[in-house]
Design a protein around this motif. Structure first.
Motif, mmCIF file in Angstrom:
data_model
loop_
_atom_site.group_PDB
_atom_site.id
_atom_site.type_symbol
_atom_site.label_atom_id
_atom_site.label_comp_id
_atom_site.label_asym_id
_atom_site.label_seq_id
_atom_site.Cartn_x
_atom_site.Cartn_y
_atom_site.Cartn_z
ATOM 1 N N PRO A 400 0.819 -1.230 0.000
ATOM 2 C CA PRO A 400 0.000 0.000 0.000
ATOM 3 C C PRO A 400 0.840 1.263 0.000
ATOM 4 O O PRO A 400 1.915 1.330 0.599
ATOM 5 C CB PRO A 400 -0.797 -0.124 1.311
ATOM 6 N N PHE A 402 0.137 4.630 1.374
ATOM 7 C CA PHE A 402 -0.858 5.234 2.250
ATOM 8 C C PHE A 402 -1.027 6.723 1.992
ATOM 9 O O PHE A 402 -0.102 7.438 1.611
ATOM 10 C CB PHE A 402 -0.483 5.007 3.714
ATOM 11 N N GLN A 403 -2.279 7.181 2.250
ATOM 12 C CA GLN A 403 -2.615 8.595 2.233
ATOM 13 C C GLN A 403 -3.186 8.977 3.597
ATOM 14 O O GLN A 403 -3.818 8.155 4.267
ATOM 15 C CB GLN A 403 -3.648 8.903 1.140
ATOM 16 N N ASN A 404 -2.993 10.232 3.980
ATOM 17 C CA ASN A 404 -3.531 10.759 5.227
ATOM 18 C C ASN A 404 -4.721 11.668 4.955
ATOM 19 O O ASN A 404 -4.871 12.203 3.854
ATOM 20 C CB ASN A 404 -2.460 11.538 5.995
ATOM 21 N N GLN A 462 -4.680 6.402 8.132
ATOM 22 C CA GLN A 462 -4.197 6.290 6.760
ATOM 23 C C GLN A 462 -5.076 5.318 5.996
ATOM 24 O O GLN A 462 -5.764 4.469 6.587
ATOM 25 C CB GLN A 462 -2.733 5.812 6.736
ATOM 26 N N TYR A 463 -5.040 5.431 4.667
ATOM 27 C CA TYR A 463 -5.848 4.529 3.839
ATOM 28 C C TYR A 463 -5.188 4.367 2.477
ATOM 29 O O TYR A 463 -4.366 5.193 2.061
ATOM 30 C CB TYR A 463 -7.272 5.068 3.681
ATOM 31 N N PHE A 464 -5.564 3.275 1.820
ATOM 32 C CA PHE A 464 -5.053 2.993 0.474
ATOM 33 C C PHE A 464 -6.155 2.288 -0.306
ATOM 34 O O PHE A 464 -6.680 1.255 0.136
ATOM 35 C CB PHE A 464 -3.805 2.123 0.532
ATOM 36 N N ARG A 473 -5.890 1.977 8.014
ATOM 37 C CA ARG A 473 -5.079 1.991 9.248
ATOM 38 C C ARG A 473 -5.662 3.042 10.191
ATOM 39 O O ARG A 473 -5.987 4.150 9.784
ATOM 40 C CB ARG A 473 -3.630 2.308 8.923
ATOM 41 N N THR A 481 -4.101 -2.240 11.079
ATOM 42 C CA THR A 481 -4.028 -2.059 9.626
ATOM 43 C C THR A 481 -4.791 -3.207 8.991
ATOM 44 O O THR A 481 -4.327 -4.349 8.990
ATOM 45 C CB THR A 481 -2.567 -2.045 9.146
#
Length: 564
Positions: A400, A402-404, A462-464, A473, A481
């Motif tokens: 992944p 990740f993005q915040n 965080q996410y993907f 996450r 996660t």
């Protein structure tokens, strides 16, 4: 039909006898105290009568309890006055759990529990059978469950072949040469991606064959062993607050000695000499010392419990199932069907992150014998890179990126925690109005913790959004996660609170069929910008539909255990 081990008649008879004794004495006590009827001398007759009747009931229950392994179902018949017969299809069985306690190990006995998908409790419990019989039942039922799954897969493949053949037949137009005038169809051409059926239609094999590797249902291949160093690290870096509730029970039993001990411990650091002559400040010190003492005892008990529960942990595969064994004083063994897996979650806490370790849990549909909520540990603790590699190979998920959430979310957490800190200071000030607490303003030191708390919450969200999986996450004290295949998503929705609407934020909530979703919050991506939240929801829904179409065409049963 088979019966339980003969010693089960003794144990059940004794347990029922004690229950009968308790009911008899309780009934006489209520009659003489509340209703003022009868005499306490009746206890001399009622107690032995209750003991004997309860024991007889337990023995009769033993002779009325029967079980049988048939070709298609596991049958259980029980009941003394009201007879109950159950036929449990193998395709519904999720786990056959074997539990062996200390006393049971000395007697060569075991408890066999059978859980089914979608159930909130044990479907059938054999209490007790011999260890050899427990092992035989576990292997036999596991083999028949795999056979039922293979049979269903073969039947689905046969139905699709039949449907394709029907589509290829010419329509009845009366022209015998109509079939010759048909153009070549796609099904007439060789297919490079066409899947070969695992078994001939109607066959019921004893194995699962994947990627050219044949894995018999009775064969096991070790996937993970918890080493001694990892067991110690897991024990000392885990904390189970629920054990504190169990300790309170013992505190209430011996409350006077416990209080005297706490007063003695707190006295050197400003605690009261005794409970009658102390001041508010002395009692405050006693409260703090008692809390810290309770946390320390709970931690030590947690270390001992974790060490005993996960001693000798081993994860293996057998056919399409994961099988595990663990326990020192009480030995557990069970299985995790791969087709019941809903999501995989990697967990860690601050101590484990400090040493670059993590664990992995598997969420299943239905009842989980290990936790009662469908959540079972696949890797209690191992090096973080090893756990993430294990997770990616198990789920087939890409690594992944990740993005915040937007930085506006961090400001929201800062405001939220500031309000909480303000309420705490106001509460301390209120206490100072009724008690001699002169330096109440020192409570304002909690505001120092607000900025780091807001930042830590923000960076751990965080996410993907991957092609085949959604990865979420969240959490700091116990960071989770979660890797969710799109085809396991039940619902995906956008939620907005009053405060989120004012800030233009929204949260994305993802529900699966895992029963753990009922006992804890569903995986959630918190505080995205509204447009981003809608984009994540829409993209996930499209990929969910795509994955469902692909699985329908391939008859994929779920995550594969042949990933090593």
């Amino acid at each position: 039909m088979n019966r339980l081990h003969p010693l089960a008649a003794v144990t059940q008879g004794f347990q029922r006898a004690l229950a009968g004794l308790f009911l008899a004495t309780t009934a006489i006590t209520l009659l003489t105290t509340l209703l003022e009827f009868g005499s306490t001398s009746w206890m001399i007759v009622a107690a032995p009568v209750g003991f004997v009747l309860g024991g007889l009931y337990g023995v009769v229950y033993y002779f009325r309890y029967e079980y049988e392994v048939t070709e298609t179902t596991f049958d259980v018949s029980s009941g003394v006055f009201s007879r109950r017969s159950r036929e449990i299809p193998y395709r519904r069985i999720q786990n056959v759990d074997v539990r062996i306690g200390v006393v049971q190990r000395l007697l060569g006995l075991a408890v066999v529990s059978i859980e089914t998908a979608g159930g909130g409790q044990t479907e059938a419990m054999l209490n007790f059978v011999s260890e050899d019989e427990a092992t035989r039942l576990q292997h036999d039922i596991r083999r028949r469950t795999a056979r039922a799954t293979d049979s269903r897969s073969s039947a689905s493949e046969s139905d699709r072949e039949h449907a394709r053949a029907m589509d290829d037949e010419p329509e009845a137009t009366g022209d015998p040469d109509s079939s010759d005038r048909r153009g070549p169809s796609d099904d007439d051409q060789p297919r490079s991606d066409e899947r070969t059926p695992q078994t001939p239609p109607g066959a019921q094999p004893d194995y699962a064959q994947q990627d050219g590797y044949t894995q018999h249902a009775d064969d096991t291949q070790s996937l993970f062993d918890l080493e001694a160093r990892e067991l110690l690290l897991y024990s000392f870096t885990s904390f189970r607050p629920a054990l504190g509730a169990a300790l309170l029970f013992f505190v209430f039993i011996a409350i006077d000695p416990v209080i005297n001990h706490l007063v003695t411990v707190a006295q050197p650091v400003g605690g009261p000499t005794d409970l009658e002559t102390g001041t508010v400040g002395n009692y405050g010190v006693l409260t703090i010392v008692s809390a810290l003492y309770g946390i320390a005892i709970t931690y030590l008990v947690s270390v001992a419990y974790t060490f005993g529960a996960y001693y000798g942990f081993n994860l293996s595969r057998a056919g399409r199932d994961f099988v595990y064994e663990r326990g020192l004083l009480q030995r557990y063994s069970g299985s995790i069907p791969s087709e019941k897996i809903q999501s995989v979650t990697v967990t860690d806490n601050p101590l484990q992150r400090l040493i670059d370790y993590a664990g992995m849990w598997i969420e299943t549909a239905g009842y989980g014998p290990e936790s009662g909520s469908g959540s079972q540990s696949a890797v209690p603790l191992a090096e973080k890179d090893r756990v993430y590699e294990f997770t990616e190979r198990l789920t087939g998920a890409e690594t992944p990126q990740f993005q915040n959430p937007p930085t506006l979310a961090r400001r929201r957490y800062l405001a939220r925690y500031s309000i909480i800190a303000g309420v705490f200071v106001a509460a301390v000030f209120g206490v100072s109005l009724v008690a001699s607490l002169e330096q109440w303003y020192l409570a304002a030191i909690v505001f120092v913790c607000v900025p780091p708390a807001a930042h830590l919450r923000y960076v751990n969200i965080q996410y993907f959004v991957g092609e085949d999986h959604l990865v979420i996450r969240r959490g700091f004290w116990r960071r989770r996660t979660t890797v969710i295949p799109y085809y396991r998503v039940q619902t995906i929705s956008t939620h907005r609170s009053v405060f989120q609407r004012r800030l233009g934020l929204a949260s994305v909530v993802v529900d699966t069929a895992s029963s753990s979703s009922f006992s804890m919050a569903a995986p959630t991506i918190y505080d995205l910008e509204l447009e981003d939240a809608r984009a994540v929801t829409e993209t996930s829904r499209k990929r969910l539909q795509r994955s469902l179409r692909e699985r329908a065409s391939e008859d994929d049963l779920g995550l594969t255990v042949d990933f090593t």
